[in-house]
Design an enzyme around this catalytic site. Structure first.
Site, PDB file in Angstrom:
ATOM      1  N   ARG A  33      -9.761   0.149   8.850  1.00 11.98           N
ATOM      2  CA  ARG A  33      -9.121  -1.002   9.092  1.00 11.98           C
ATOM      3  C   ARG A  33     -10.394  -1.980   9.642  1.00 11.98           C
ATOM      4  O   ARG A  33      -9.651  -2.908  10.177  1.00 11.98           O
ATOM      5  CB  ARG A  33      -7.877  -0.785   9.913  1.00 11.98           C
ATOM      6  CG  ARG A  33      -6.643  -1.228   9.106  1.00 11.98           C
ATOM      7  CD  ARG A  33      -5.547  -0.769   9.970  1.00 11.98           C
ATOM      8  NE  ARG A  33      -4.436  -1.352   9.833  1.00 11.98           N
ATOM      9  CZ  ARG A  33      -3.266  -0.939   9.515  1.00 11.98           C
ATOM     10  NH1 ARG A  33      -3.380   0.216   9.045  1.00 11.98           N
ATOM     11  NH2 ARG A  33      -2.082  -1.473   9.755  1.00 11.98           N
TER      12      ARG A  33
ATOM     13  N   ARG B 268       0.126  -9.010  13.754  1.00 11.40           N
ATOM     14  CA  ARG B 268      -0.509  -8.150  12.732  1.00 11.40           C
ATOM     15  C   ARG B 268      -1.207  -8.639  11.717  1.00 11.40           C
ATOM     16  O   ARG B 268      -2.225  -8.102  11.404  1.00 11.40           O
ATOM     17  CB  ARG B 268       0.648  -7.167  12.232  1.00 11.40           C
ATOM     18  CG  ARG B 268       1.183  -5.970  13.070  1.00 11.40           C
ATOM     19  CD  ARG B 268       2.210  -5.332  12.483  1.00 11.40           C
ATOM     20  NE  ARG B 268       1.831  -4.383  11.426  1.00 11.40           N
ATOM     21  CZ  ARG B 268       3.015  -4.087  10.411  1.00 11.40           C
ATOM     22  NH1 ARG B 268       4.193  -4.525  10.648  1.00 11.40           N
ATOM     23  NH2 ARG B 268       2.734  -3.240   9.474  1.00 11.40           N
TER      24      ARG B 268
ATOM     25  N   ARG C 114      11.354  -1.625  11.865  1.00 11.02           N
ATOM     26  CA  ARG C 114      10.327  -0.960  12.829  1.00 11.02           C
ATOM     27  C   ARG C 114      10.223  -1.895  13.682  1.00 11.02           C
ATOM     28  O   ARG C 114      10.339  -3.212  13.571  1.00 11.02           O
ATOM     29  CB  ARG C 114       9.022  -0.805  12.189  1.00 11.02           C
ATOM     30  CG  ARG C 114       9.059   0.652  11.272  1.00 11.02           C
ATOM     31  CD  ARG C 114       7.819   0.794  10.492  1.00 11.02           C
ATOM     32  NE  ARG C 114       6.826   0.114  10.784  1.00 11.02           N
ATOM     33  CZ  ARG C 114       5.509  -0.018   9.902  1.00 11.02           C
ATOM     34  NH1 ARG C 114       5.480   0.787   8.925  1.00 11.02           N
ATOM     35  NH2 ARG C 114       4.395  -0.714  10.219  1.00 11.02           N
TER      36      ARG C 114
ATOM     37  N   LYS D 239       0.802  -1.236   0.031  1.00 12.31           N
ATOM     38  CA  LYS D 239      -0.101  -0.158   0.083  1.00 12.31           C
ATOM     39  C   LYS D 239       0.872   1.162   0.052  1.00 12.31           C
ATOM     40  O   LYS D 239       0.418   2.314  -0.670  1.00 12.31           O
ATOM     41  CB  LYS D 239      -0.693   0.079   1.282  1.00 12.31           C
ATOM     42  CG  LYS D 239      -1.718  -0.918   1.122  1.00 12.31           C
ATOM     43  CD  LYS D 239      -2.949  -0.873   2.481  1.00 12.31           C
ATOM     44  CE  LYS D 239      -2.214  -0.912   3.866  1.00 12.31           C
ATOM     45  NZ  LYS D 239      -2.000  -2.186   4.213  1.00 12.31           N
TER      46      LYS D 239
ATOM     47  N   ARG E 195      11.854  -5.499   5.366  1.00 10.34           N
ATOM     48  CA  ARG E 195      11.716  -4.110   4.953  1.00 10.34           C
ATOM     49  C   ARG E 195      12.358  -3.172   5.924  1.00 10.34           C
ATOM     50  O   ARG E 195      12.740  -3.540   7.214  1.00 10.34           O
ATOM     51  CB  ARG E 195      10.129  -3.952   5.407  1.00 10.34           C
ATOM     52  CG  ARG E 195       9.747  -2.278   4.976  1.00 10.34           C
ATOM     53  CD  ARG E 195       8.372  -2.533   4.288  1.00 10.34           C
ATOM     54  NE  ARG E 195       7.419  -2.195   5.595  1.00 10.34           N
ATOM     55  CZ  ARG E 195       6.314  -2.141   5.118  1.00 10.34           C
ATOM     56  NH1 ARG E 195       5.593  -2.119   3.871  1.00 10.34           N
ATOM     57  NH2 ARG E 195       5.393  -1.716   6.098  1.00 10.34           N
TER      58      ARG E 195
END
Ligand code: AMP
Length: 215
Positions: free
Chosen positions: A88, A173, A162, A13, A127
């Site tokens: 969400r 998640r 992160r 996204k 990432r």
């Protein structure tokens, strides 16, 4: 043009939002980025949000709806916005639908980025994000590494992993996504402005699919 991007964490996204910002001068509204800034600045909202974010839980709906209500009234949103990571939950989608009506807005497209769990986990654990909150450029050590390891190409700041991108936090998640966010696919699906896009293709092909839908 106003767009909602749907998809699990890691579906792309953020990357597609950046493409739309560059190509159509739209405004990216990432609730995750807004919240991370609040955490970094240790605001009241950030302190409240941090524990939810660290564990991979969702921040309460009324907090998020308040953020969005204020953000869409800012003048830059007239250029068109991309909702990245919002809504969400069904409650957020319903609250947003009321907000859209009250503010005489139109949602031109809802784009769902589809990818399977193996790919999502691989993408998220590899990432790296620029630690400079004004930049927040995203890299991937497997698919899109920076020129100099650990350093942002754009601003020279350190790249970080992160705290919610460890394997454990990612598993949680994804569980949260399937429980709370995936029901939105049925909520929106069937509308003429709803489009599914395969997110496991090369990036140029994904961008081309998005462009052909929005043209
Ligand atoms: P993201 O970068 O979009 O994956 O968001 C990171 C974290 O911020 C999520 O795991 C949630 O804790 C929180 N968050 C972001 N957007 C929302 C939202 N729309 N509703 C609730 N929590 C959110």
């Amino acid at each position: 043009m106003n767009v909602i991007l749907l998809g699990a964490p890691g579906a792309g996204k953020g990357t597609i939002s950046k493409h739309l910002v560059d190509k159509y001068s739209m405004v990216q509204i990432s609730t995750g980025d807004i919240l991370r800034n609040e955490v970094k600045n240790q605001t009241e909202l950030g302190i409240k949000a941090k524990s939810f974010m660290d564990s991979g839980d969702l921040v309460p709906d009324e907090v998020i709806l308040g953020i969005i209500e204020n953000r869409i009234k800012e003048s830059d949103c007239k250029r068109g916005f991309i909702m990245d990571g919002f809504p969400r939950t069904i409650a957020q989608a319903e609250g947003f639908s009321d907000m859209v009506g009250r503010n005489n807005l139109v949602i031109d497209a809802i784009l769902e980025l589809e990818a399977d769990d193996d790919l999502l986990i691989k993408r998220l654990t590899s990432r790296r994000t620029c630690s400079n909150t004004n930049c927040q450029a995203i890299y991937n050590v497997l698919y899109q590494p920076p020129v100099k390891e650990g350093i942002c190409d754009k601003c020279g700041s350190e790249l970080i992993q992160r705290s919610d991108e460890t394997e454990e936090a990612i598993a949680y998640r994804l569980k949260t996504y399937y429980e709370k966010t995936q029901p939105l696919i049925d909520y929106y699906n069937g509308g003429s402005n709803y489009h599914k896009i395969k997110a496991d293709l090369p990036l140029d092909e994904i961008k081309a699919s998005v462009d052909s839908i929005l043209k």
